[in-house]
Design an enzyme around this catalytic site. Structure first.
Site, mmCIF file in Angstrom:
data_model
loop_
_atom_site.group_PDB
_atom_site.id
_atom_site.type_symbol
_atom_site.label_atom_id
_atom_site.label_comp_id
_atom_site.label_asym_id
_atom_site.label_seq_id
_atom_site.Cartn_x
_atom_site.Cartn_y
_atom_site.Cartn_z
ATOM 1 N N ASN A 49 0.876 -1.181 0.140
ATOM 2 C CA ASN A 49 -0.015 -0.081 -0.049
ATOM 3 C C ASN A 49 0.828 1.454 -0.075
ATOM 4 O O ASN A 49 0.629 2.223 -0.683
ATOM 5 C CB ASN A 49 -0.922 0.112 1.109
ATOM 6 C CG ASN A 49 -2.162 -0.920 1.066
ATOM 7 O OD1 ASN A 49 -2.344 -1.504 0.109
ATOM 8 N ND2 ASN A 49 -2.531 -1.016 2.203
ATOM 9 N N ARG A 373 -10.544 -3.880 -14.494
ATOM 10 C CA ARG A 373 -9.356 -4.689 -14.145
ATOM 11 C C ARG A 373 -9.719 -6.114 -14.213
ATOM 12 O O ARG A 373 -10.682 -6.665 -13.693
ATOM 13 C CB ARG A 373 -8.850 -4.517 -12.621
ATOM 14 C CG ARG A 373 -8.379 -3.089 -12.441
ATOM 15 C CD ARG A 373 -7.895 -2.922 -10.985
ATOM 16 N NE ARG A 373 -7.772 -1.526 -10.635
ATOM 17 C CZ ARG A 373 -6.692 -0.477 -10.805
ATOM 18 N NH1 ARG A 373 -5.861 -1.013 -11.891
ATOM 19 N NH2 ARG A 373 -6.722 0.483 -10.584
ATOM 20 N N ARG A 403 -5.134 2.378 -13.712
ATOM 21 C CA ARG A 403 -3.896 2.677 -13.209
ATOM 22 C C ARG A 403 -3.066 1.335 -12.653
ATOM 23 O O ARG A 403 -3.861 0.566 -12.082
ATOM 24 C CB ARG A 403 -3.954 3.529 -11.927
ATOM 25 C CG ARG A 403 -2.489 4.130 -11.275
ATOM 26 C CD ARG A 403 -2.556 4.763 -10.049
ATOM 27 N NE ARG A 403 -3.027 6.069 -10.560
ATOM 28 C CZ ARG A 403 -3.803 6.887 -9.882
ATOM 29 N NH1 ARG A 403 -4.287 6.299 -8.783
ATOM 30 N NH2 ARG A 403 -4.240 8.158 -10.148
ATOM 31 N N HIS A 433 -15.156 3.763 -15.151
ATOM 32 C CA HIS A 433 -15.001 2.780 -14.121
ATOM 33 C C HIS A 433 -16.316 1.827 -13.660
ATOM 34 O O HIS A 433 -16.355 0.905 -12.735
ATOM 35 C CB HIS A 433 -14.827 3.694 -12.744
ATOM 36 C CG HIS A 433 -14.023 2.744 -11.596
ATOM 37 N ND1 HIS A 433 -14.803 2.931 -10.434
ATOM 38 C CD2 HIS A 433 -13.020 2.241 -11.449
ATOM 39 C CE1 HIS A 433 -14.468 2.198 -9.515
ATOM 40 N NE2 HIS A 433 -13.133 1.720 -10.218
ATOM 41 N N TYR A 466 -12.370 -9.591 -2.174
ATOM 42 C CA TYR A 466 -12.800 -8.240 -1.893
ATOM 43 C C TYR A 466 -14.485 -8.366 -1.857
ATOM 44 O O TYR A 466 -15.197 -9.174 -2.393
ATOM 45 C CB TYR A 466 -12.993 -7.306 -3.443
ATOM 46 C CG TYR A 466 -11.562 -6.913 -3.419
ATOM 47 C CD1 TYR A 466 -10.486 -7.399 -3.005
ATOM 48 C CD2 TYR A 466 -11.248 -5.909 -4.677
ATOM 49 C CE1 TYR A 466 -9.121 -6.720 -3.296
ATOM 50 C CE2 TYR A 466 -10.247 -5.288 -4.966
ATOM 51 C CZ TYR A 466 -9.093 -5.796 -4.279
ATOM 52 O OH TYR A 466 -7.923 -5.099 -4.650
ATOM 53 N N ARG A 562 -13.858 2.744 4.416
ATOM 54 C CA ARG A 562 -12.723 1.956 4.714
ATOM 55 C C ARG A 562 -11.311 2.781 4.881
ATOM 56 O O ARG A 562 -10.411 2.632 5.492
ATOM 57 C CB ARG A 562 -12.564 0.729 3.725
ATOM 58 C CG ARG A 562 -11.275 0.059 3.645
ATOM 59 C CD ARG A 562 -11.235 -1.122 2.689
ATOM 60 N NE ARG A 562 -11.355 -0.722 1.416
ATOM 61 C CZ ARG A 562 -10.434 -0.237 0.499
ATOM 62 N NH1 ARG A 562 -9.275 -0.211 1.127
ATOM 63 N NH2 ARG A 562 -10.662 0.148 -0.661
ATOM 64 N N HIS A 590 -15.096 -3.539 -0.277
ATOM 65 C CA HIS A 590 -14.745 -2.704 -1.548
ATOM 66 C C HIS A 590 -16.409 -2.490 -1.948
ATOM 67 O O HIS A 590 -16.586 -1.581 -2.698
ATOM 68 C CB HIS A 590 -14.290 -3.905 -2.568
ATOM 69 C CG HIS A 590 -13.710 -3.018 -3.751
ATOM 70 N ND1 HIS A 590 -14.442 -3.257 -4.938
ATOM 71 C CD2 HIS A 590 -12.967 -2.385 -3.973
ATOM 72 C CE1 HIS A 590 -13.920 -2.220 -5.758
ATOM 73 N NE2 HIS A 590 -12.972 -1.847 -5.341
#
Length: 707
Positions: A49, A373, A403, A433, A466, A562, A590
């Site tokens: 992270n 993704r 990204r 997204h 997730y 979160r 998530h």
């Protein structure tokens, strides 16, 4: 209201708040009830992270400090240089906590028979074995790079550990850099997994063999993080695919943003000064690490240990698999009702099966899907390719600007196009997204259409860890909205007026602000109602101000955030009715949920967090949950999260987070796991007998044999 070290005003600094989130990840490694390997894994996650943080967030602040270092930040009242100093102090504190835990947990691992030791601590026979390994395997792969007038300072490979060595010959002193060999693991097995040493320790003990005729004065290990958030300027005249290939190459030229060094003695400070000058960094960009640099090496090591120590990892978890949510049964179910599932507790196989079944069904004529993704070996992409090869019209909207997934997505674009899929890249200057799929079938003279809208990526790998929510529907309004959504993104048409869904840019923020205001107004009149929002981050100033306004009317507001949260609870007469908590647990929280309670219950799921970039710079979807049975499930999910006081950290008015564990603490994640396992246990056993309704020639022969 207490003074806060994280702001001087009514908004917390986003990046300071993020560092507090990573501190919570580190703090999870303290929890004794968590299996040992999982506690170490939290420390590796925190390092990963932090790498992304220093590649994406910090460089922007450093750039602002260079251009307008004295300019005051309107939200916090600080200059950019003050922000960087505070970031340095917080990250230094995080590193200290992280490595204190690392050393403690490594000792605990040693007590269980798995030792990480040093070369010097090995017995003579083991030292000899390791010296032989060094000479035979490692030495030929090492390349010292001299640093003098005849050797330019090299481009340091990002995130890879290097030695800086000072050597001496008579009165002459020089420096050299040695990259750690890239294709060797960081840990070397002395006695299998029972005893390992780190490769940098082995190299350091044998440095003299690389500098024959010179004396090694001292050495240390360092590591550099670079700016990976370079601005991407789209050109309408050039193919976006080609632009992204060029951007990936250009991004490698980013400036250094952080220097990590192994803990040093005072006499080595001159070499640190040398490195910071060469890298154009300041003291607040240099971090002294009290242990091995880059704890992400633990991922591979712990992966091996997991097999050897199965009781030191989380117990196996089997998601609930409902046969009515798989294959053709799912489509039959959708003809009668919507389906809502919560991952990973409900199996993600439903989403994969939804697409694979459509690809195989001869009645399917079209599949449209957004892809942000994808998994490395994506079954979903393979299904789309299979459908295209079978003559179905497949449209894949692939976000090339996701990204750190740019290269992966470029690869999938080529494969999809070669298979015959129509690939589009969305809208200019916006990231797509959204998570949406449309399946169109033709049965006789009738069209049947089905949609999937989710909060998470179409990624089978991350779906196991997730938490996300999926909505499946054949509702006409959903279908028409999603059809218009895809046509808007892939072709030329004005922005649709949606019947049910909300779409950003603008649409989701407008929906949230309006519903916050409506719920607050209802509460002001009736003293009933509340809000519950669950998201990854809350940073958008417009939405935060709307929540402040609602709080001033007395509306109870519960926020489950979160990561970063810029909203400041507990401000007198401004945010006194707002509670903010964060859950860090086995699964990464998530899912995005927006719930409004007034004279009725209203539930929305979304791909969007309450962040300005999601509201204005991305194409996102939010969808209401309307069927009664599904609303009951949403209410249960929310109530379960609201009760969590085991894994929850509560945001205080000074910006810190605290636990409120009770005698009978309650965990939302543990409850969802238990419910999934109970549902699975209650599931009728599936018959393993072969269906003989349609005899084959083999069965016919068998029947003859029996006669």
């Amino acid at each position: 209201m207490q003074d806060s070290p994280y702001t001087a005003k009514d908004y917390y600094h986003r990046d300071l708040s993020w560092l507090l989130f990573n501190q919570r990840v580190i703090q999870e490694a303290q929890e004794g009830e968590i299996p040992l390997i999982e506690r170490l894994r939290y420390l590796a996650i925190a390092s990963n992270n932090a790498d992304e943080f220093f590649m994406i967030r910090v460089p922007g602040i450093q750039s602002l400090a260079r251009m307008a270092g004295e300019k005051i930040d309107s939200r916090t009242g600080w200059t950019q240089e003050e922000v960087l100093e505070k970031l340095f102090a917080m990250q230094t504190e995080n590193v200290a906590k992280q490595y204190n835990l690392y050393h403690y947990l490594i000792e605990e691992l040693t007590k269980m028979g798995y030792e990480t030791t040093t070369y010097q601590a090995l017995p003579a026979a083991a030292q000899e074995k390791m010296t032989h390994y060094f000479q035979e395997m490692i030495l030929p792969s090492l390349t010292p790079i001299a640093l003098d007038a005849y050797h330019a300072f090299p481009k340091i490979v990002e995130k890879k550990a290097h030695f800086l060595v000072r050597v001496k010959d008579g009165d002459r002193e020089e420096r050299a850099i040695i990259p750690l060999p890239a294709l060797f693991p960081r840990y070397i097995q002395v006695d299998g997994l029972k005893q390992v040493i780190l490769i940098e320790d082995l190299i350091e003990q044998h440095l003299q063999q690389l500098f024959v005729g010179w004396r090694v004065v001292h050495s240390f290990v360092f590591r550099i993080t670079y700016d990976k958030d370079l601005a991407f300027e789209e050109d309408t005249e050039e193919n976006l695919f080609i632009q992204m290939e060029e951007y990936i190459q250009e991004r490698s030229k980013g400036l250094p943003s952080r220097l990590e060094i192994s803990e040093l003695a005072d006499h080595q400070s001159i070499d640190i000064t040398f490195l910071t000058q060469m890298l154009e960094l300041k003291n607040r960009d240099v971090y002294s690490i009290p242990g091995p640099l880059d704890l992400t090496y633990l991922f591979a090591y712990l992966g091996e240990l997991s097999t050897a120590m199965p009781t030191s990892v989380f117990p196996p978890f089997r998601p609930y698999v409902n046969p009515q949510w798989l294959g053709t049964a799912l489509y039959e179910t959708l003809e009668k009702q919507d389906v809502l599932i919560q991952h990973p507790y409900d199996s993600y196989e439903s989403v994969v099966s939804f697409i694979e079944t459509a690809a195989q069904d001869p009645h399917t004529i079209a599949i449209k899907q957004t892809l942000y993704r994808m998994a490395k070996n994506s079954r979903i992409v393979e299904a789309l390719k299979s459908a295209a090869r079978a003559g179905k019209q497949v449209t894949a909207l692939v976000e090339l600007k996701a990204r750190f997934d740019e290269e992966n997505n470029l690869h999938w674009v080529q494969e999809l196009e070669e298979a015959g899929c129509y690939v589009t890249y969305g809208l200019m200057h916006l990231k797509t997204h959204s998570k949406a799929t449309l399946v169109v079938k033709k049965v006789g003279n009738q069209l049947h259409q089905y949609v999937h809208i989710g909060t998470g990526n179409y990624n089978e790998a991350t779906a196991k860890i997730y938490t996300d929510i999926s909505l499946f529907s054949s509702n006409v309004a959903y279908v028409e909205d999603v059809t218009a959504f895809f046509n808007y993104l892939s072709g030329y048409r004005e922005r649709p007026d949606y019947q049910k869904i909300a779409v950003s840019p603008e649409g989701i923020r407008q929906m949230l602000v309006e519903k916050i205001a409506t719920t607050a107004a209802f509460y002001e009149k009736t003293k009933t109602g509340h809000l519950f929002f669950k998201m990854n981050s809350l940073t958008d100033q417009v939405i935060i101000q709307s929540l402040y306004d609602a709080s001033q009317k007395g509306l109870p507001i519960q926020l489950l955030v979160r990561g970063s949260c810029c909203l400041r609870p507990g401000i007198p007469n401004k945010s006194e009715t707002i509670e903010v908590k964060s859950i860090v647990g086995r699964f990464l929280e998530h899912s995005r949920i927006y719930s409004f309670t007034s004279d009725h219950e209203e539930y929305w799921i979304s791909s969007a967090d309450a962040m300005t970039r999601n509201m204005l710079l991305r194409v996102e979807i939010a969808a209401p949950i309307e069927e009664s049975q599904l609303k009951h499930k949403m209410a249960h999910i929310i109530q379960t999260y609201q009760k969590d006081d085991l894994k929850a950290y509560y945001l205080q008015d000074d910006g810190t987070y605290q636990r409120r564990k009770s005698e009978h603490s309650f965990s939302a994640q543990a409850t969802f796991v238990a419910e999934a396992q109970q549902q699975q246990a209650n599931q009728p056993k599936q018959s393993t007998k072969t269906n003989d309704d349609r005899p084959t020639w083999v069965r016919c022969i068998r029947q003859l044999w029996k006669k």
